[in-house]
Write an enzyme that holds these catalytic residues in place. Structure first.
Site, PDB file in Angstrom:
ATOM      1  N   PRO A  88      18.883 -10.423 -11.905  1.00  0.00           N
ATOM      2  CA  PRO A  88      17.915  -9.472 -11.462  1.00  0.00           C
ATOM      3  C   PRO A  88      18.330  -8.724 -10.233  1.00  0.00           C
ATOM      4  O   PRO A  88      19.070  -9.124  -9.427  1.00  0.00           O
ATOM      5  CB  PRO A  88      16.568 -10.374 -10.564  1.00  0.00           C
ATOM      6  CG  PRO A  88      17.086 -11.693 -10.311  1.00  0.00           C
ATOM      7  CD  PRO A  88      18.329 -11.882 -11.320  1.00  0.00           C
ATOM      8  N   GLY A  95      18.487  -6.164  -7.036  1.00  0.00           N
ATOM      9  CA  GLY A  95      17.939  -6.361  -5.753  1.00  0.00           C
ATOM     10  C   GLY A  95      17.352  -7.738  -5.544  1.00  0.00           C
ATOM     11  O   GLY A  95      16.439  -7.806  -4.632  1.00  0.00           O
ATOM     12  N   GLY A 144      23.360 -11.824  -5.952  1.00  0.00           N
ATOM     13  CA  GLY A 144      24.768 -11.408  -5.970  1.00  0.00           C
ATOM     14  C   GLY A 144      25.142 -10.592  -7.165  1.00  0.00           C
ATOM     15  O   GLY A 144      26.183 -10.573  -7.757  1.00  0.00           O
ATOM     16  N   SER A 145      24.116  -9.889  -7.631  1.00  0.00           N
ATOM     17  CA  SER A 145      24.265  -9.012  -8.736  1.00  0.00           C
ATOM     18  C   SER A 145      25.361  -7.691  -8.294  1.00  0.00           C
ATOM     19  O   SER A 145      26.024  -7.297  -9.196  1.00  0.00           O
ATOM     20  CB  SER A 145      23.080  -8.309  -9.463  1.00  0.00           C
ATOM     21  OG  SER A 145      22.470  -7.368  -8.523  1.00  0.00           O
ATOM     22  N   SER A 146      25.185  -7.143  -7.260  1.00  0.00           N
ATOM     23  CA  SER A 146      26.194  -6.109  -6.855  1.00  0.00           C
ATOM     24  C   SER A 146      27.513  -6.626  -6.690  1.00  0.00           C
ATOM     25  O   SER A 146      28.440  -6.089  -7.116  1.00  0.00           O
ATOM     26  CB  SER A 146      25.713  -5.331  -5.788  1.00  0.00           C
ATOM     27  OG  SER A 146      25.711  -6.142  -4.795  1.00  0.00           O
ATOM     28  N   ALA A 147      27.593  -7.908  -6.307  1.00  0.00           N
ATOM     29  CA  ALA A 147      29.047  -8.550  -6.140  1.00  0.00           C
ATOM     30  C   ALA A 147      29.554  -8.827  -7.502  1.00  0.00           C
ATOM     31  O   ALA A 147      30.773  -8.367  -7.832  1.00  0.00           O
ATOM     32  CB  ALA A 147      28.858  -9.618  -5.263  1.00  0.00           C
ATOM     33  N   ALA A 148      28.677  -9.449  -8.187  1.00  0.00           N
ATOM     34  CA  ALA A 148      29.237  -9.683  -9.731  1.00  0.00           C
ATOM     35  C   ALA A 148      29.751  -8.311 -10.455  1.00  0.00           C
ATOM     36  O   ALA A 148      30.873  -8.363 -10.988  1.00  0.00           O
ATOM     37  CB  ALA A 148      28.338 -10.495 -10.457  1.00  0.00           C
ATOM     38  N   ASP A 161      30.015 -12.461  -0.855  1.00  0.00           N
ATOM     39  CA  ASP A 161      29.492 -12.494  -2.341  1.00  0.00           C
ATOM     40  C   ASP A 161      30.655 -12.139  -3.321  1.00  0.00           C
ATOM     41  O   ASP A 161      30.644 -12.830  -4.410  1.00  0.00           O
ATOM     42  CB  ASP A 161      28.312 -11.327  -2.291  1.00  0.00           C
ATOM     43  CG  ASP A 161      27.295 -11.619  -1.509  1.00  0.00           C
ATOM     44  OD1 ASP A 161      27.406 -12.465  -0.548  1.00  0.00           O
ATOM     45  OD2 ASP A 161      26.320 -10.862  -1.751  1.00  0.00           O
TER      46      ASP A 161
HETATM   47  C1  MEV Z   1      24.202 -10.717   1.210  1.00  0.00           C
HETATM   48  O1  MEV Z   1      23.881 -11.386  -0.158  1.00  0.00           O
HETATM   49  C2  MEV Z   1      24.917 -11.272   1.979  1.00  0.00           C
HETATM   50  C3  MEV Z   1      24.802 -10.693   3.329  1.00  0.00           C
HETATM   51  O2  MEV Z   1      25.420 -11.674   4.288  1.00  0.00           O
HETATM   52  C4  MEV Z   1      25.753  -9.226   3.429  1.00  0.00           C
HETATM   53  C5  MEV Z   1      27.028  -9.759   3.199  1.00  0.00           C
HETATM   54  O3  MEV Z   1      27.652 -10.669   3.561  1.00  0.00           O
HETATM   55  O4  MEV Z   1      27.930  -8.888   2.824  1.00  0.00           O
HETATM   56  C6  MEV Z   1      23.472 -10.191   4.024  1.00  0.00           C
END
Ligand code: MEV
Length: 320
Positions: free
Chosen positions: A85, A87, A91-95, A137
């Protein structure tokens, strides 16, 4: 560059301990999920496209940044597919950043790039898109499994790589997790990570109490690592609850999340529950003796809930 295709996939993640504090150099502990994002890339191309449409820099801001920072090779045709999902703070933006970098580097080099190179470039992509980030992430999306990020090298854990930015440094370690009955639930409320990170920064910059909370989260994470070594579920649950209180006080909880965290804790046999990821909405994680009962209770409240089975699979890349 001749005609070339590459494909990559990377997992989502949940943070057990340490979100937000990790941005300030405190440790964090996370694990990769089975749910993944896939990216395919082809060159040459007549135009830069994502899913057959001209690149929309707003909708695909992470891809746009990855191309701006790491691509000098003309047009590329990209396609994406997600099981995560957006937002939801799993971890969708990191993946997406990690799989995109995996594809771009593979197209450039004709072979998959070393994981540490991808992890660093994916972190730079997240940092530039969000204005601030830790490598948490993107490291989990690259490495898979369970990852401990720490300002120093940890004895007894496999050291993966070190990532530096300005005055900060993070050492990524792979750790072995015991079997943990975890549940993840998405509140359905979407929130931008960048907004939550900026909110915490305003608090921490202005307020010594904010900085104390960040250090308190760091201490909780270190205790969590010890409790994990002994699979002390009661202690882990208590620490998750304390971590949640710190995040709530930092201002990144949300009413919808509070209701779900409280509901998860009310299910008999639940050891603890906390928000996971950036907050402001997004998801929670619960440690529970009866995970299915927690899933059902949260689903009745309208959340998307599923077991958080950790996946050992990190970034996977192929080139043809
Ligand atoms: C977001 O998944 C994790 C945060 O700690 C941001 C980050 O580490 O970049 C809120």
């Amino acid at each position: 560059m001749g005609s070339r295709s590459a494909a990559a996939s990377a997992p989502g993640k949940v943070i057990l301990f340490g979100e937000h504090a990790v941005v300030y150099g405190e440790p964090s502990l996370s694990l990769a999920l089975h749910r993944r994002i896939r990216v395919w890339g082809d060159v040459p191309a007549d135009a830069t496209t994502v899913n057959r449409e001209a690149l929309d820099e707003h909708r695909f801001s992470y891809i746009a940044t990855a191309l701006r920072l790491h691509w000098r090779d003309g047009h590329v045709r990209l396609r994406t597919e997600t099981e995560l999902p957006q937002g939801g703070h799993v971890g969708s933006s990191a993946a997406l950043s990690t799989a995109t970098i995996g594809v771009l580097f593979a197209l450039q080099r004709g072979t998959p790039a070393p994981a540490a190179d991808v992890a660093r470039a994916a972190f730079e992509t997240e940092y530039a898109t969000q204005g601030a980030a830790s490598p948490n992430d993107t490291t989990v999306a690259t490495a898979g499994g369970a990852v401990l990020l720490s300002p120093q090298r940890e004895a007894g854990a496999e050291h993966l790589w070190r990532i530096e930015k300005g005055e900060r440094a993070w050492n990524a370690h792979r750790i072995t997790l015991p079997d943990l009955p975890l549940v993840v639930a998405h509140s359905g409320v979407r929130a931008r990570t960048a907004d939550q990170v900026a909110k915490v920064k305003r608090f921490v910059d202005k307020n010594a109490f904010g900085r104390d909370l960040i250090q308190e989260i760091g201490a909780i994470t270190r205790e969590g690592v010890e409790a994990l070594k002994h699979r002390d579920l009661v202690r882990l649950g208590e620490l998750m609850n304390r971590n949640h209180t710190c995040l709530h006080t930092l201002g990144v909880d949300a009413p919808a999340l509070t209701r779900l965290v409280e509901a998860a804790r009310r299910v008999p046999g639940t050891f603890g529950a906390k928000l996971t990821g950036a907050g402001g909405g997004g998801s929670l994680i619960a440690l529970a003796e009866r995970p299915q009962a927690v899933i059902e209770a949260l689903q009745r409240m309208g959340a998307q809930a599923f077991p958080a089975e950790p996946s050992p699979r990190g970034l996977e890349v192929s080139v043809s």
